[in-house]
Design an enzyme around this catalytic site. Sequence first.
Site, PDB file in Angstrom:
ATOM      1  N   ASP A 190       0.861  -1.172   0.000  1.00  0.00           N
ATOM      2  CA  ASP A 190       0.000   0.000   0.000  1.00  0.00           C
ATOM      3  C   ASP A 190       0.904   1.230   0.000  1.00  0.00           C
ATOM      4  O   ASP A 190       2.086   1.152   0.365  1.00  0.00           O
ATOM      5  CB  ASP A 190      -0.894  -0.031   1.242  1.00  0.00           C
ATOM      6  CG  ASP A 190      -1.745   1.215   1.360  1.00  0.00           C
ATOM      7  OD1 ASP A 190      -2.426   1.569   0.369  1.00  0.00           O
ATOM      8  OD2 ASP A 190      -1.726   1.854   2.427  1.00  0.00           O
TER       9      ASP A 190
ATOM     10  N   ASN B 196      -4.347   2.591  -3.834  1.00  0.00           N
ATOM     11  CA  ASN B 196      -5.444   3.427  -4.307  1.00  0.00           C
ATOM     12  C   ASN B 196      -4.951   4.693  -4.996  1.00  0.00           C
ATOM     13  O   ASN B 196      -5.719   5.376  -5.664  1.00  0.00           O
ATOM     14  CB  ASN B 196      -6.351   3.835  -3.138  1.00  0.00           C
ATOM     15  CG  ASN B 196      -7.237   2.710  -2.649  1.00  0.00           C
ATOM     16  OD1 ASN B 196      -7.491   1.736  -3.356  1.00  0.00           O
ATOM     17  ND2 ASN B 196      -7.725   2.838  -1.425  1.00  0.00           N
TER      18      ASN B 196
END
Length: 250
Positions: A37, A145
């Site tokens: 991430d 993301n």
Amino acid sequence: MALSRRRLLAIASLTVASSVANDSRGAGAPIKAIAFDGFPIFDPRPIFALAENLFPGRGAELSKVWRTKLFEYTWLRTMSGHYRDFLGVIDDALVFACRSLDIELTGVKRSALVEGYLGMTIWPDALPALSMLKDNGLRLAFLSNFSPAMLDANIRAAGLEGIFEFQLSTDAVRAYKPDPRAYQMGVDAFGLKREEVLFAAFAGWDASGAKLFGYPTFWVNRQKQPREQLDAVPDGEGLGMADLVHFLSS
């Protein structure tokens, strides 16, 4: 994967304390790659400090609402099929947070806060750990993301060019984590089995999502949060990247 004595000594020199809380990986498939991430690497705290500078006495409150609404919007947009890139969602969440708290948000302040996500610093322990992992043959990628523009800008700003084999953005599948389509990008990019790719998460919900997908998972729990009650316990957990290196050496 065994680390050399020199590498293990280098781990001890990192500035974070080792606190691995759990290791249930056992004798599974060897880890060949790590998908990160964004936030185990990039430090968002200066953005929230800027919020306090721009809105004295209100910055902490604003940042809390902003962060919460940001991820709520990613989940709602994924479920409803109305994808918007992450920088746009950051902006939307900021506007909502200011309106909900009756904080006046000028165009200049709005731009300064949102654009902070395009030039984040890295956590002090990130580069030494990444260098150790890469030197020991592990393939590295972002699975984030972050939009491609965000990944490119932050990697350049941090001087991390050449470290990551892939920069995987949820833009490619138009679905945010923890949607399985997002996690599948790591399997497809590396060409490996799920159990051969370790996912390194920053948020507890992301650690749970990756584990439910089938990745061995390490939670870089820098915020010292309790585990999510989602029937998915990460294989390892620690306060920083040194703990991740230690986990892989054990």
